[in-house]
Design a protein around this motif. Sequence first.
Motif: not given
Length: 363
Positions: A111-120
């Motif tokens: 879940a944390d790694q998926i959240k990282r993918l949302s950060k630009v």
Amino acid sequence: MVKNIELCFDPALSYNADGKHVRDGLSTVLRTGNDLWLSCDERTTIERLTQTEAGHFEQHASFCLTDYLELPDKNNSEVDIEGMAQTEHYLWLIGSHSLKRKKPKHAGDAADQIKRLSKVKTDPNRFLLARVPIIQNKQTGRFELHKEHPHPNDAGHTLRAAKLQGNQSSSLLTDALKHDEHIGPFLSIPGKDNGFDIEGLAMQGNRIFIGLRGPVLRGWAIILEIEVEENERGELTLKQLTKKRPYKKHFLHLRGKGIRELRILDDDMYLLAGPTMDLDGAIYIYRWLDALKGAHEEKLVYHSELERLHEVPHGHGDESGKDKAEGLAIYDNETLLVVFDSPTDARKLGEHTVTANLVKVAG
């Protein structure tokens, strides 16, 4: 015909704050006389190597851009230099102007790694188009950078470093492109997602050509053309090139590839073209014959009008993601020089040397 040539770096100048060696991230290259100028990602310096009698490039010198230019974030973030050019006693350079998306890590909660993918995010120094006086030292023969210097051929004129007006999140160029029907929608998309991503710079006279790795539109790559002028405060501004815009657009059908670098020799333009986004794949050198001849209108260039000269080697299989050709230089009238990001171990010699490729394209 392809030959290797050695680029030898000084260990005292080669590592950034995170311990990355300059040879592991080469992104652009330019030759001026016996000097070779290179940039590496994740830093605010450009590097100079000088050719020896043996033919190799060594005698490494490093130049910090904050000694010549006022960068928005000083030395705190990378410029991500993706293009260099020389004209009229100036070295020109350009940052990627791109946004970046965080990568997920191999370890950690999904879940944390998926959240990282949302950060630009962006690096504030990336929105840079600048010039710096470059003068050949008559005693050493080497080219040197200066914040300002008397014009060698005009005693009443002083050459001064300057940059296009901008800030930590945009420049006059991206401001002008916001409402462009082709490019505007991609400005808020990270470069590795086929968003706006500069990776090439070439000049002829006052004409500045900017190659885009992205966006690629239905297989068509884009070259922007601009001209700049200096205002009373010594800042660079964009000239109006058409009735509506301070830029022109040239579209080249590279069959889905984006532009990695541009170079001009006489009236021809050489292109290093490779996969856009974060893809692996074949990288080619193309020649656009007579690109600069005739009227200066916007052009649509079909693949059949481009001459494919050479396929550049790239990593594959276990070495996928390595040997990514990023920089292209005019070595002489018959030969191009190619440098690589993320070189394979076979390309590295010892602790501080890496090989580039010399590709014969004429004669």
